[in-house]
Write an enzyme that holds these catalytic residues in place. Structure first.
Site, PDB file in Angstrom:
ATOM      1  N   VAL A   1      -0.532  -8.002  -1.576  1.00 33.29           N
ATOM      2  CA  VAL A   1      -1.617  -7.416  -2.375  1.00 33.29           C
ATOM      3  C   VAL A   1      -1.357  -7.579  -3.861  1.00 33.29           C
ATOM      4  O   VAL A   1      -2.295  -7.814  -4.641  1.00 33.29           O
ATOM      5  CB  VAL A   1      -1.837  -5.927  -2.028  1.00 33.29           C
TER       6      VAL A   1
ATOM      7  N   GLY B   1      -3.171  -5.835   5.705  1.00 33.79           N
ATOM      8  CA  GLY B   1      -3.347  -4.530   5.090  1.00 33.79           C
ATOM      9  C   GLY B   1      -2.954  -4.580   3.626  1.00 33.79           C
ATOM     10  O   GLY B   1      -3.096  -5.606   2.963  1.00 33.79           O
ATOM     11  N   GLU B   2      -2.467  -3.479   3.111  1.00 33.75           N
ATOM     12  CA  GLU B   2      -2.012  -3.319   1.727  1.00 33.75           C
ATOM     13  C   GLU B   2      -3.155  -3.302   0.703  1.00 33.75           C
ATOM     14  O   GLU B   2      -2.945  -3.016  -0.459  1.00 33.75           O
ATOM     15  CB  GLU B   2      -1.035  -4.429   1.305  1.00 33.75           C
ATOM     16  N   GLY B   3      -4.373  -3.685   1.113  1.00 32.21           N
ATOM     17  CA  GLY B   3      -5.448  -3.915   0.152  1.00 32.21           C
ATOM     18  C   GLY B   3      -5.609  -5.385  -0.166  1.00 32.21           C
ATOM     19  O   GLY B   3      -6.354  -5.759  -1.079  1.00 32.21           O
TER      20      GLY B   3
ATOM     21  N   GLU C   1      -3.344   0.281   1.979  1.00 32.79           N
ATOM     22  CA  GLU C   1      -2.412   1.240   2.569  1.00 32.79           C
ATOM     23  C   GLU C   1      -1.106   0.551   2.949  1.00 32.79           C
ATOM     24  O   GLU C   1      -1.036  -0.667   3.044  1.00 32.79           O
ATOM     25  CB  GLU C   1      -3.018   1.906   3.808  1.00 32.79           C
TER      26      GLU C   1
END
Length: 359
Positions: free
Chosen positions: A99, A317-319, A175
């Site tokens: 991210v 994930g992570e954005g 997240e």
């Protein structure tokens, strides 16, 4: 100090008059009507957001990454060691995770927020909103108390609103937390009414022979905690996690400022489902970046009524997906603001109208 209920009541409605003006303007640009497809619809959606004052534009950009551990990790629903949450959060402060690289490419700042990492001491460089050292094990207890969920929601909403005051006009959510696809699946199953078997996926490469256990854990969590699907806070508190609560808070906070929020993947869909139960008024502010490869993604998006802009087979994930899609938002703003008009070139096309921003 405003309460959560007060803030939920401040979410403004989308401006239909501004959207109509934007539609007429776009139809009068140097192109056949509708020829830029969903980019046109996106520009019109942005024009209707009160925080952008009727003109699609992007100021500062921010991706807010909520980091937390989950007690349900103890049930064997993830293969990654729980310590990876803290390690990766620290890596985010160095700008070396997926991210961070994608956000830098998009010109966005990454805000790494500890809402529940299981470490003895806070990690230097993280924004500290820690509620506890990980959530409860949803297979045997609620994830958290309702009071904890409401306080974290309020804290994140206020933080998001402060960023908006400082010029952020485009938010992304992300997240980080080992085992967090399990509570996300529990939320999706609860709110959509679909069986856990339909929504539980492999997460971060869970071996398929362990999937039956993960499905059983989600089913047990729902049966034990009995979350009320009509009450988003109740669902988050009983079968969610601090990272999921935090993402819902970003969505509610941005919407309360009349500003757009880019969703990421499956975890963000789950948080969005809960947030929409708290305030259906936020839905027009949610922009789905990409289609997560996680099993229940389509089910969650269908319930939200959202169609993602990208399908990159991502499930990091992570954005990461939110950051990747930020240039699409900027492209929608660019066509609106920078394209020439048919009338100025004496071109008449069937179905096109002369642009008139003042009518």
């Amino acid at each position: 100090m405003q309460t959560l209920a007060d803030l939920l009541n401040t979410i403004p409605a989308i401006d239909p008059a501004a959207m109509s003006r934007a539609q007429r303007h776009i139809d009068g640009l140097l192109k056949p009507v509708g020829s830029l497809g969903r980019l046109e619809a996106l520009a019109i959606q942005l024009a209707g957001m009160p925080g952008l004052n009727g003109i699609p534009h992007v100021g500062k950009k921010a991706v807010l990454v909520m980091c937390a551990d989950h007690g349900v990790w103890e049930e064997g629903v993830a293969i990654s060691p729980k310590e990876v949450t803290a390690i990766q959060a620290e890596n985010m402060t160095r700008g070396t995770t997926g991210v961070c690289v994608l956000a830098a490419q998009a010109g966005a700042n990454v805000h790494v927020i500890d809402v529940g990492i299981d470490t003895a001491e806070p990690i230097p460089g993280l924004i500290n909103m820690r509620v506890a050292r990980g959530s409860g094990n949803i297979a045997s207890a609620p994830a958290m108390s309702r009071r904890q969920a409401e306080k974290l929601l309020l804290d994140v909403i206020c933080y998001t609103r402060e960023l908006a005051k400082n010029g952020v006009t485009l938010f992304g959510v992300g997240e980080l937390g080992m085992a967090n696809t399990t509570p996300a699946a529990a939320i999706v199953s609860t709110i959509t009414g679909r069986d856990p078997e339909e929504v539980v996926g492999i997460g971060a490469n869970l071996p398929t022979d362990k999937l039956v256990n993960k499905i059983d854990v989600v089913r047990r969590a729902i049966m034990l905690n009995q979350p009320n699907p009509q009450d988003g806070v109740d669902v988050l508190a009983k079968v969610g996690g601090f990272d999921l609560v935090g993402m819902a808070g970003v969505m509610l906070g941005a919407a309360s400022c009349g500003l757009p929020v880019l969703l990421d993947g499956f975890l963000s869909y789950a948080a969005a489902l809960a947030a929409c139960q708290m305030s259906p008024a936020i839905k027009p502010y949610l922009i789905p970046s990409h289609l997560s490869a996680e099993k229940g993604a389509r089910i969650a998006l269908s319930h939200l009524g959202l169609e993602p802009y990208l399908n990159m087979e991502m499930r990091l994930g992570e954005g990461s997906g939110a950051a990747l899609a930020m240039p699409i938002i900027e492209a929608a703003c660019a066509i609106y603001n920078n394209m020439g008009e048919l009338a100025a070139s004496n071109i008449v096309l069937p179905g096109n109208t002369t642009s008139d921003l003042n009518s």
